[in-house]
Design a protein around this motif. Structure first.
Motif, short mmCIF file in Angstrom:
data_model
loop_
_atom_site.label_atom_id
_atom_site.label_comp_id
_atom_site.label_asym_id
_atom_site.label_seq_id
_atom_site.Cartn_x
_atom_site.Cartn_y
_atom_site.Cartn_z
N UNK A 232 0.75 -1.09 0.01
CA UNK A 232 0.08 0.08 0.05
C UNK A 232 0.83 1.22 -0.03
N UNK A 233 0.49 2.29 -0.72
CA UNK A 233 1.50 3.34 -0.87
C UNK A 233 0.86 4.48 0.10
N UNK A 234 -0.23 4.51 0.93
CA UNK A 234 -0.69 5.43 1.54
C UNK A 234 -1.34 4.91 2.83
N UNK A 235 -1.47 5.61 3.86
CA UNK A 235 -2.03 5.11 5.12
C UNK A 235 -3.40 4.81 5.10
N UNK A 236 -4.24 5.63 5.36
CA UNK A 236 -5.74 5.20 5.67
C UNK A 236 -6.38 6.18 4.77
N UNK A 237 -7.61 5.64 4.63
CA UNK A 237 -8.59 6.25 3.46
C UNK A 237 -9.47 7.11 4.19
N UNK A 238 -9.57 7.22 5.52
CA UNK A 238 -10.81 7.80 6.50
C UNK A 238 -10.01 8.00 7.82
N UNK B 283 -10.38 9.86 11.91
CA UNK B 283 -11.02 9.45 13.31
C UNK B 283 -12.60 9.43 13.30
N UNK B 284 -13.18 8.66 13.93
CA UNK B 284 -14.54 8.90 14.23
C UNK B 284 -15.06 9.99 14.65
N UNK B 285 -16.21 10.46 14.00
CA UNK B 285 -16.68 11.73 14.60
C UNK B 285 -17.03 11.69 16.01
N UNK B 286 -17.32 10.69 16.52
CA UNK B 286 -17.72 10.60 18.05
C UNK B 286 -16.64 9.99 18.94
N UNK B 287 -15.53 9.75 18.48
CA UNK B 287 -14.64 8.72 19.31
C UNK B 287 -13.01 9.00 18.92
N UNK B 288 -12.39 8.30 19.20
CA UNK B 288 -10.91 8.50 18.91
C UNK B 288 -10.47 7.19 17.99
N UNK B 289 -11.34 6.48 17.56
CA UNK B 289 -10.87 5.46 16.62
C UNK B 289 -10.35 5.96 15.47
N UNK B 290 -9.16 5.19 15.22
CA UNK B 290 -8.30 5.79 14.00
C UNK B 290 -8.34 4.57 12.80
N UNK B 291 -8.85 4.95 11.90
CA UNK B 291 -9.01 4.19 10.65
C UNK B 291 -7.65 3.64 10.21
N UNK B 292 -7.29 2.28 9.90
CA UNK B 292 -5.98 1.79 9.42
C UNK B 292 -5.98 1.37 8.13
N UNK B 293 -5.14 1.37 7.56
CA UNK B 293 -4.95 0.77 6.10
C UNK B 293 -5.35 -0.67 6.05
N UNK B 294 -4.84 -1.55 6.89
CA UNK B 294 -5.30 -2.95 6.69
C UNK B 294 -5.56 -3.51 8.09
N UNK B 295 -6.96 -3.55 8.18
CA UNK B 295 -7.28 -4.02 9.52
C UNK B 295 -6.80 -5.25 10.09
N UNK C 210 -16.86 4.26 11.08
CA UNK C 210 -15.17 4.30 10.70
C UNK C 210 -14.61 3.06 11.15
N UNK C 211 -15.05 2.14 11.97
CA UNK C 211 -14.45 1.02 12.18
C UNK C 211 -14.92 -0.21 11.28
N UNK C 212 -15.70 -0.01 10.41
CA UNK C 212 -16.16 -0.96 9.58
C UNK C 212 -15.26 -1.03 8.19
#
Ligand code: BGC
Length: 664
Positions: free
Chosen positions: A240-246, A248-260, A419-421
């Motif tokens: 993958x050439x970049x990190x993530x496509x999304x 943090x969650x609007x209401x939380x601190x979930x950080x979306x990752x490139x590869x779950x 965001x975490x799906x």
């Protein structure tokens, strides 16, 4: 559940067909650029830019190599067998002045070097003549962009969403922007990337048929790499050439990752694990992740239900949970074994939205699950059936309103709010969509389905192949489909029927490349179901055949021991590669989508109805005494099988015995 229909037999079969009528005399610049090359192959892209003052309606481009040969392509109808002719696909035939369309293909070098052929075509050049080829330009390729503001010089920078990007040269389409990792997207500096859309010369041109229906390679902007989310340390460099496509969650601190899947612990389904442990030797695999199937509305709450699984995932302290969304109206339209509970003409789409997707979303949204990476496998085999099987009435209906496209778009719209799906859309397998015409139609149809969602290309994390199928990752003793045996290429053997893909790995990687070329961000990844594609055990060949008869050579060399690649029901495969993240470039993970030991379909015609799934029926492909009608060979299905999804101990045993790599 899984059926295939071969729609072509290689490029030579479509020689001379479907040539688009190009408008004579129109002026277009046609450019051939090599996107990527390796020891014996390459990918290349051809761009056609309307340089003239009048619209072009239909185009074709021809070229000839000395040694290079094409194996598959996308976004054009490529016909011939050197020389080749590529014609528009209808949807990308109209080019307004200033607009560009591109198509791509993969080829083999056949011992020579990567060539730069001259292009000819009715629209190429000032008066329909030739146009020269080039490698990917070292200067930003302004001619192939219809953007309103062109980049001016190397080193130019722009700022999108707080991140600085520098002008760079892409491997695929001339110029792009990079955020310190790699050159990923093409757009103007002024226009921040939108989730999906072709950058038009002006707002009116972006409403043209080309711009609105689909994107061509390099023309679509993407919104990848605009966040600063984490990328796992176990990420393989080429994945993958970049990190993530999304972000943090609007209401939380979930950080979306490139590869779950990368660097995480995965859920063990206690319901399946208990059954596996109940079988001799089952402990060898019972501790691995398998997907939880939501295969009817009742599955959401029956047993431990979706909530119970998620609670258990939290209890286990794992990071990644995988489930399957599998309840479209007219499900399994080309077979009988997994026919579902919903029908389009019985309000199925409404019910799917309200009684299936909505409660799933509500459960997934609960804050206590907000730290989990939730992987959703989207609707196994559905869109592939729309590529090849719309001659079947149920599939034809599924191709229309309230059918598969609407259903999948709805599922993606809803799930991409969370965001975490991480949704991965099913693309069947190489033995179904591997022929070049099926491949390119699938790229278009499946790509357009995703692009048509609210978040467009950003509504998914990637695609999944081989779900519940048996196709091996590779054929170790048949590495070269073009190798000549008995004067014929190996891919022309009866078993391969000219399909250039013998395994899932290359198919999945090429699919990913094709989707990126068609406008998806470079951080999409692939999953491959390796649950039953190991093909070990006593019947596995140990080397290459020495026969000079092609079919004998292939049959003695292939590890896929099926009678036919279209045989999908209860085949005598074996446990394949263990679930793992980043096994190969472009592959987010090998996963076990279909839990071993669960049947593909009931084997006898005089079956008892399954009380959970009264619509599941007997399909002849699950009957060991019948033939695969498409190929007049036995189905090879195991006997004594219960209904699809029900526990099938004999099959489980066999998968353990035939595991490859072998189990400890
Ligand atoms: C069946 C589903 C089942 C799944 C996993 C499918 O073939 O139709 O009911 O959940 O396989 O075993």
């Amino acid at each position: 559940m899984i059926t295939i229909l071969k729609k072509g037999s290689g490029l030579s079969a479509v020689l001379g067909l479907a040539m688009a009528a190009a408008s004579q005399g129109a002026a277009a610049e046609c450019t051939y650029s090599v996107s990527n090359e390796w020891s014996n192959g390459f990918t290349a892209e051809v761009s056609v830019t309307n340089d003239g003052a009048s619209a072009i309606d239909g185009w074709d481009v021809s070229w000839e190599y000395s040694n290079n040969r094409i194996t598959n392509g996308w976004n054009a109808d490529i016909s011939g067998d050197n020389p080749y002719t590529a014609s528009d696909l209808g949807w990308n035939g109209a080019l307004q002045p200033g607009q560009t369309v591109s198509f791509g293909f993969q080829g083999e070098t056949n011992g020579g070097s990567v060539e730069q052929p001259e292009l000819e075509g009715t629209v190429c050049g000032d008066s329909g003549g030739t146009s020269s080829s080039s490698t990917a330009s070292s200067e930003p390729d302004q001619s192939s962009s219809s953007a309103s503001s062109e980049p001016e010089e190397t080193g130019q920078q722009c700022n999108w969403y707080g991140t600085t990007y520098s002008l760079c040269e892409t491997t695929q389409s001339g110029w792009g922007w990079e955020d310190g990792e790699s050159c990923i997207a093409r757009s103007t500096c002024e226009s921040q990337p939108e989730p999906y859309g072709v950058v038009g010369e002006d707002s009116s041109s972006s409403e043209s048929s080309v711009a609105s229906s689909s994107s061509s390679a390099g023309e679509s902007s993407s919104s990848s790499s605009v966040s600063s989310s984490v990328s796992s340390s176990s990420q393989s460099s080429a994945v993958s050439s970049s990190s993530s496509s999304s972000s943090s969650a609007p209401d939380g601190d979930y950080e979306r990752v490139d590869n779950p899947f990368a660097g995480t612990e995965w859920y063990v389904d206690p319901v399946w694990a208990e059954k596996a442990m109940g079988e001799p030797g089952g402990e060898a695999i019972a501790g691995y992740n398998t997907a939880v199937w939501m295969d009817r509305i009742g599955a959401i709450t029956d047993g431990i239900g979706l909530k119970g699984h998620l609670d258990e995932a939290v209890n286990q302290g794992v990071d990644t949970f995988m489930f399957v969304v599998y309840n479209l109206p007219n499900r399994d339209c080309n077979a009988l074994a997994s026919n579902g509970e919903l029908l389009i003409d019985e309000n199925g789409f409404e019910i799917y939205q309200q009684d299936y997707i909505a409660p799933i979303k509500e459960i997934l949204s609960q804050p206590k699950y907000s730290d989990l990476h939730i992987v959703a496998i989207i609707e196994v085999d559905s869109l592939p059936n729309l590529v090849t099987n719309t001659d079947v009435p149920s599939c034809q209906e599924a191709a229309g309103p309230g059918g598969y496209v609407d259903g999948i778009q709805h599922a993606l719209n809803e799930l991409s709010d969370l965001p975490n799906v991480y949704s991965y859309v099913d693309i069947a397998h190489s033995g179904w969509l591997g022929w070049s015409d099926n491949f390119s139609e699938a790229v278009q149809l499946i790509g357009d389905t995703v692009k048509g969602t609210e978040k467009g290309v950003d509504s998914i994390a990637g695609y999944v192949t081989n779900s519940a199928n048996y196709t091996p990752l590779e054929e170790p003793y048949l590495p070269d489909p073009s190798l000549q045996v008995g004067g014929q290429p190996v891919r022309s053997a009866s078993f391969y029927e000219w399909n250039p893909y013998f395994g899932e790995l290359e198919f999945a990687q090429d699919w990913r490349d094709a989707m990126i070329q068609s406008g998806f961000p470079s951080d999409i990844g692939m999953l491959i179901d390796t649950g039953r594609n190991g093909w070990g055990g006593p019947n596995r060949p140990e080397g290459v055949s020495d026969s000079s008869d092609l079919d004998t050579y292939v049959d003695e060399s292939r590890i896929d021991r099926r009678y036919h690649r279209g045989n999908w029901c209860n085949q005598p495969g074996g446990v394949g590669e263990r679930p793992q993240a980043n096994p190969e470039p472009g592959i987010d993970a090998y996963v076990w989508v279909k839990p071993q030991g669960e049947s593909d379909g009931v084997s006898t015609p005089d079956f008892e109805e399954d009380p959970n799934d009264p619509n599941k029926q007997h399909d002849g492909m699950c009957n060991p005494e019948e033939n695969n009608e498409d190929a007049s060979v036995p189905t090879g299905a195991l006997p004594n099988a219960p209904h699809a999804g029900r526990w099938f101990p004999e099959a489980f045993q066999l998968y353990l015995e035939n595991a490859h790599p072998p189990l400890d």
